[in-house]
Design an enzyme around this catalytic site. Structure first.
Site, PDB file in Angstrom:
ATOM      1  N   LYS A 199       0.618  -1.238   0.055  1.00 57.19           N
ATOM      2  CA  LYS A 199      -0.042   0.018  -0.002  1.00 57.19           C
ATOM      3  C   LYS A 199       0.863   1.432  -0.196  1.00 57.19           C
ATOM      4  CE  LYS A 199      -1.913  -0.763   4.051  1.00 57.19           C
ATOM      5  NZ  LYS A 199      -1.565  -2.028   4.430  1.00 57.19           N
TER       6      LYS A 199
ATOM      7  N   ARG B  68      -9.355   1.052   8.632  1.00 55.54           N
ATOM      8  CA  ARG B  68      -8.853  -0.272   8.887  1.00 55.54           C
ATOM      9  C   ARG B  68     -10.096  -0.943   9.584  1.00 55.54           C
ATOM     10  NH1 ARG B  68      -3.081   0.604   8.465  1.00 55.54           N
ATOM     11  NH2 ARG B  68      -1.874  -1.240   9.154  1.00 55.54           N
TER      12      ARG B  68
ATOM     13  N   ARG C 162      12.141  -6.462   5.053  1.00 58.03           N
ATOM     14  CA  ARG C 162      11.984  -4.922   5.143  1.00 58.03           C
ATOM     15  C   ARG C 162      12.943  -4.060   5.977  1.00 58.03           C
ATOM     16  NH1 ARG C 162       6.420  -2.257   5.099  1.00 58.03           N
ATOM     17  NH2 ARG C 162       6.200  -2.872   7.158  1.00 58.03           N
TER      18      ARG C 162
ATOM     19  N   ARG D 186      11.842  -1.898  11.136  1.00 61.74           N
ATOM     20  CA  ARG D 186      10.790  -1.184  11.544  1.00 61.74           C
ATOM     21  C   ARG D 186      10.394  -2.001  12.929  1.00 61.74           C
ATOM     22  NH1 ARG D 186       5.601   0.191   8.161  1.00 61.74           N
ATOM     23  NH2 ARG D 186       4.432  -1.153   9.839  1.00 61.74           N
TER      24      ARG D 186
ATOM     25  N   ARG E   5      -0.005  -8.264  13.366  1.00 61.86           N
ATOM     26  CA  ARG E   5      -0.720  -7.219  12.601  1.00 61.86           C
ATOM     27  C   ARG E   5      -1.475  -8.066  11.462  1.00 61.86           C
ATOM     28  NH1 ARG E   5       4.650  -5.108  10.845  1.00 61.86           N
ATOM     29  NH2 ARG E   5       3.658  -4.148   9.191  1.00 61.86           N
TER      30      ARG E   5
HETATM   31  P1  ADP Z   1       1.049  -2.031   8.091  1.00 59.90           P
HETATM   32  O1  ADP Z   1      -0.094  -1.861   7.098  1.00 59.90           O
HETATM   33  O2  ADP Z   1       2.309  -2.603   7.283  1.00 59.90           O
HETATM   34  O3  ADP Z   1       1.153  -2.873   9.322  1.00 59.90           O
HETATM   35  P2  ADP Z   1       1.183   0.718   9.012  1.00 59.90           P
HETATM   36  O4  ADP Z   1       2.360   1.527   8.983  1.00 59.90           O
HETATM   37  O5  ADP Z   1      -0.034   1.034   8.022  1.00 59.90           O
HETATM   38  O6  ADP Z   1       1.689  -0.838   8.984  1.00 59.90           O
HETATM   39  O7  ADP Z   1       0.624   0.625  10.306  1.00 59.90           O
HETATM   40  C1  ADP Z   1       1.530   0.436  11.462  1.00 59.90           C
HETATM   41  C2  ADP Z   1       0.564   0.308  12.819  1.00 59.90           C
HETATM   42  O8  ADP Z   1      -0.156   1.507  13.013  1.00 59.90           O
HETATM   43  C3  ADP Z   1      -0.631  -0.747  12.843  1.00 59.90           C
HETATM   44  O9  ADP Z   1      -0.156  -2.187  13.169  1.00 59.90           O
HETATM   45  C4  ADP Z   1      -1.494   0.090  13.878  1.00 59.90           C
HETATM   46  O10 ADP Z   1      -1.202  -0.342  15.460  1.00 59.90           O
HETATM   47  C5  ADP Z   1      -1.269   1.512  13.732  1.00 59.90           C
HETATM   48  N1  ADP Z   1      -2.369   1.870  12.772  1.00 59.90           N
HETATM   49  C6  ADP Z   1      -2.023   2.464  11.229  1.00 59.90           C
HETATM   50  N2  ADP Z   1      -3.148   2.971  10.796  1.00 59.90           N
HETATM   51  C7  ADP Z   1      -4.047   2.618  11.874  1.00 59.90           C
HETATM   52  C8  ADP Z   1      -5.566   2.589  11.547  1.00 59.90           C
HETATM   53  N3  ADP Z   1      -6.271   3.258  10.510  1.00 59.90           N
HETATM   54  N4  ADP Z   1      -6.461   2.182  12.783  1.00 59.90           N
HETATM   55  C9  ADP Z   1      -5.675   1.764  13.731  1.00 59.90           C
HETATM   56  N5  ADP Z   1      -4.408   1.433  13.701  1.00 59.90           N
HETATM   57  C10 ADP Z   1      -3.683   1.892  12.827  1.00 59.90           C
END
Ligand code: ADP
Length: 218
Positions: free
Chosen positions: A16, A91, A130, A163, A174
């Site tokens: 994404k 999400r 990554r 990360r 996740r």
């Molecule tokens: P990925 O999609 O690779 O897991 P992101 O960088 O999008 O990573 O998100 C990392 C973390 O940030 C998620 O595991 C969550 O804890 C938090 N997060 C990000 N976006 C949201 C969201 N829309 N709602 C709730 N938590 C979020």
């Protein structure tokens, strides 16, 4: 591109962020990544960052209310007037309903939702491998796209870091959070006729080209 709001859906590791960055550059519209915004809040030790950190480290979602507030503030900025990309948001169903209300209140049309799909073993490889340059943010992958010298950025010699939430246990968490809380959004947007599937198993540059062509005509 008619639709003003683009939503990038997909499991962690689907690509994404990478695709959103390319589309953002090409169409000159901002990429709003809740993950990046939350990581910045954690780095700055803001109240939001402090509230979010434990959840993020555990691979769980941050409470809807916090993320929705963050997105609402960001979308109110002038650079979002021509359109924007939501990367990693919504999400949960509650977040998706929030987006609907917000777009309606601002008199914007329906979002266009791009669902990037990739096989689970590829997701795992992308996430566990990554690495990010500590200076310029360039992304590498020790399996799929390694730097010329181990742990060093090709561009500026910066050290490559993993990360905090890319450890194996957190990755499992996740992916589980995605299955349980986010994958229902596929049906949600499909039933509204807003969903476009994208094959995320291919090389990022192919996907980006296809997406940009598609969006140029959409
Ligand atoms: P990925 O999609 O690779 O897991 P992101 O960088 O999008 O990573 O998100 C990392 C973390 O940030 C998620 O595991 C969550 O804890 C938090 N997060 C990000 N976006 C949201 C969201 N829309 N709602 C709730 N938590 C979020």
């Amino acid at each position: 591109m008619r639709s003003q709001a683009l939503i990038f859906l997909g499991a962690p590791g689907a690509g994404k962020g990478t695709q959103a960055r390319e589309v953002s550059k090409h169409f000159s519209i901002p990429q709003i990544s809740t993950g990046d915004m939350l990581r910045e809040a954690v780095r700055n030790r803001s109240p939001l960052g402090l509230a979010a950190k434990a959840k993020m480290d555990a691979g769980e979602l941050v409470p809807d209310e916090l993320v929705c507030r963050l997105v609402e503030q960001r979308i109110g900025q002038p650079d979002c007037q021509r359109g924007f990309i939501l990367d990693g948001f919504p999400r949960t169903l509650a977040q998706a309903e929030f987006v609907d209300r917000m777009l309606q209140a601002k008199g914007r049309g329906n979002p266009l939702v791009l669902d990037i799909k990739a096989d689970r073993d590829l997701l795992l490889k992308r996430l566990t491998g990554r690495r990010t340059c500590s200076l310029c943010g360039e992304l590498y992958n020790v399996y799929l796209n390694p730097p010329r010298v181990d742990s060093v950025c090709d561009k500026d010699g910066g050290r490559l870091l993993q990360r905090a939430d890319d450890s194996e246990e957190t990755i499992r968490q996740r992916l589980a959070a995605y299955e349980k809380q986010t994958s229902p959004l596929i049906d949600y947007y499909q039933s509204k006729g807003l969903l476009q599937e994208v094959d995320g198993n291919r090389r990022p540059e192919f996907i980006a080209k296809e997406l940009i062509d598609f969006l140029g005509k959409a």
